[in-house]
Design a protein around this motif. Structure first.
Motif, mmCIF file in Angstrom:
data_model
loop_
_atom_site.group_PDB
_atom_site.id
_atom_site.type_symbol
_atom_site.label_atom_id
_atom_site.label_comp_id
_atom_site.label_asym_id
_atom_site.label_seq_id
_atom_site.Cartn_x
_atom_site.Cartn_y
_atom_site.Cartn_z
ATOM 1 N N MET A 67 0.811 -1.217 0.000
ATOM 2 C CA MET A 67 0.000 0.000 0.000
ATOM 3 C C MET A 67 0.845 1.270 0.000
ATOM 4 O O MET A 67 0.433 2.285 -0.531
ATOM 5 C CB MET A 67 -0.936 0.019 1.212
ATOM 6 N N VAL A 68 2.023 1.211 0.616
ATOM 7 C CA VAL A 68 2.824 2.432 0.751
ATOM 8 C C VAL A 68 3.887 2.582 -0.329
ATOM 9 O O VAL A 68 4.456 3.653 -0.494
ATOM 10 C CB VAL A 68 3.472 2.529 2.153
ATOM 11 N N ALA A 69 4.124 1.532 -1.101
ATOM 12 C CA ALA A 69 5.213 1.554 -2.087
ATOM 13 C C ALA A 69 5.103 2.717 -3.064
ATOM 14 O O ALA A 69 6.111 3.306 -3.454
ATOM 15 C CB ALA A 69 5.271 0.225 -2.841
ATOM 16 N N VAL A 70 3.879 3.057 -3.457
ATOM 17 C CA VAL A 70 3.697 4.144 -4.420
ATOM 18 C C VAL A 70 4.316 5.437 -3.884
ATOM 19 O O VAL A 70 4.916 6.200 -4.650
ATOM 20 C CB VAL A 70 2.202 4.340 -4.773
ATOM 21 N N TYR A 71 4.216 5.675 -2.591
ATOM 22 C CA TYR A 71 4.766 6.898 -2.007
ATOM 23 C C TYR A 71 6.289 6.841 -1.963
ATOM 24 O O TYR A 71 6.955 7.852 -2.122
ATOM 25 C CB TYR A 71 4.171 7.132 -0.617
ATOM 26 N N TRP A 72 6.821 5.642 -1.777
ATOM 27 C CA TRP A 72 8.280 5.483 -1.740
ATOM 28 C C TRP A 72 8.889 5.665 -3.128
ATOM 29 O O TRP A 72 10.059 5.917 -3.266
ATOM 30 C CB TRP A 72 8.646 4.107 -1.172
ATOM 31 N N ARG A 73 8.058 5.523 -4.158
ATOM 32 C CA ARG A 73 8.548 5.721 -5.524
ATOM 33 C C ARG A 73 8.450 7.174 -5.977
ATOM 34 O O ARG A 73 9.095 7.551 -6.952
ATOM 35 C CB ARG A 73 7.747 4.851 -6.495
ATOM 36 N N THR A 74 7.613 7.987 -5.308
ATOM 37 C CA THR A 74 7.310 9.312 -5.848
ATOM 38 C C THR A 74 7.558 10.471 -4.891
ATOM 39 O O THR A 74 7.802 11.580 -5.345
ATOM 40 C CB THR A 74 5.841 9.381 -6.297
ATOM 41 N N ASP A 75 7.450 10.264 -3.588
ATOM 42 C CA ASP A 75 7.585 11.355 -2.621
ATOM 43 C C ASP A 75 9.041 11.813 -2.513
ATOM 44 O O ASP A 75 9.938 11.278 -3.147
ATOM 45 C CB ASP A 75 7.121 10.887 -1.228
ATOM 46 N N ASP A 76 9.245 12.775 -1.626
ATOM 47 C CA ASP A 76 10.607 13.239 -1.312
ATOM 48 C C ASP A 76 11.530 12.078 -0.985
ATOM 49 O O ASP A 76 12.739 12.157 -1.188
ATOM 50 C CB ASP A 76 10.585 14.166 -0.084
ATOM 51 N N ILE A 77 10.955 11.038 -0.459
ATOM 52 C CA ILE A 77 11.762 9.886 -0.064
ATOM 53 C C ILE A 77 12.559 9.347 -1.258
ATOM 54 O O ILE A 77 13.694 8.943 -1.118
ATOM 55 C CB ILE A 77 10.847 8.825 0.558
#
Length: 114
Positions: A67-77
């Motif tokens: 569920m969180v992978a999308v954010y790890w691919r696109t956010d500041d992270i």
């Protein structure tokens, strides 16, 4: 239960007792990587109780990797991961690879290994 360090409480908040879906928003869920990094740096001063809570929250975060992978691919992270190249031992920077099954299982916390 003794007084917990605020950074431990902040890390676990929204992950325990289960993932709070309201956290699934840009720059919200991915902040957990930064908080986990901070806890890694002070691990030596955490109590056994605090370490246990962090470990539980770690498992919840890893369980939510899909569920969180999308954010790890696109956010500041993503930008910071590319800039600082954290080691794979810092698994919290690599949840997108965990979700894909591409992350080395031996580097995950023992309780999260398949």
């Amino acid at each position: 239960m003794g007084k917990m360090r605020q950074d431990v409480v902040d890390y676990a908040d929204g992950l325990l007792p289960e993932l709070d879906e309201t956290m699934l928003a840009p720059e919200t869920i991915s902040r957990r990587a930064y908080r986990r990094q901070e806890l890694h740096e002070v691990w030596h001063v955490l109590t056994a109780e605090e370490r246990a809570l962090v470990a539980q929250a770690d498992l919840a975060l890893i369980a939510a990797a899909d569920m969180v992978a999308v954010y790890w691919r696109t956010d500041d992270i993503k930008r910071n991961r590319e800039k600082y190249q954290p080691p794979k031992e810092a698994w919290w920077w690599w949840l997108h690879e965990i979700a894909e099954g591409a992350f080395p299982a031996e580097l995950l916390p023992k309780a999260a290994r398949p």
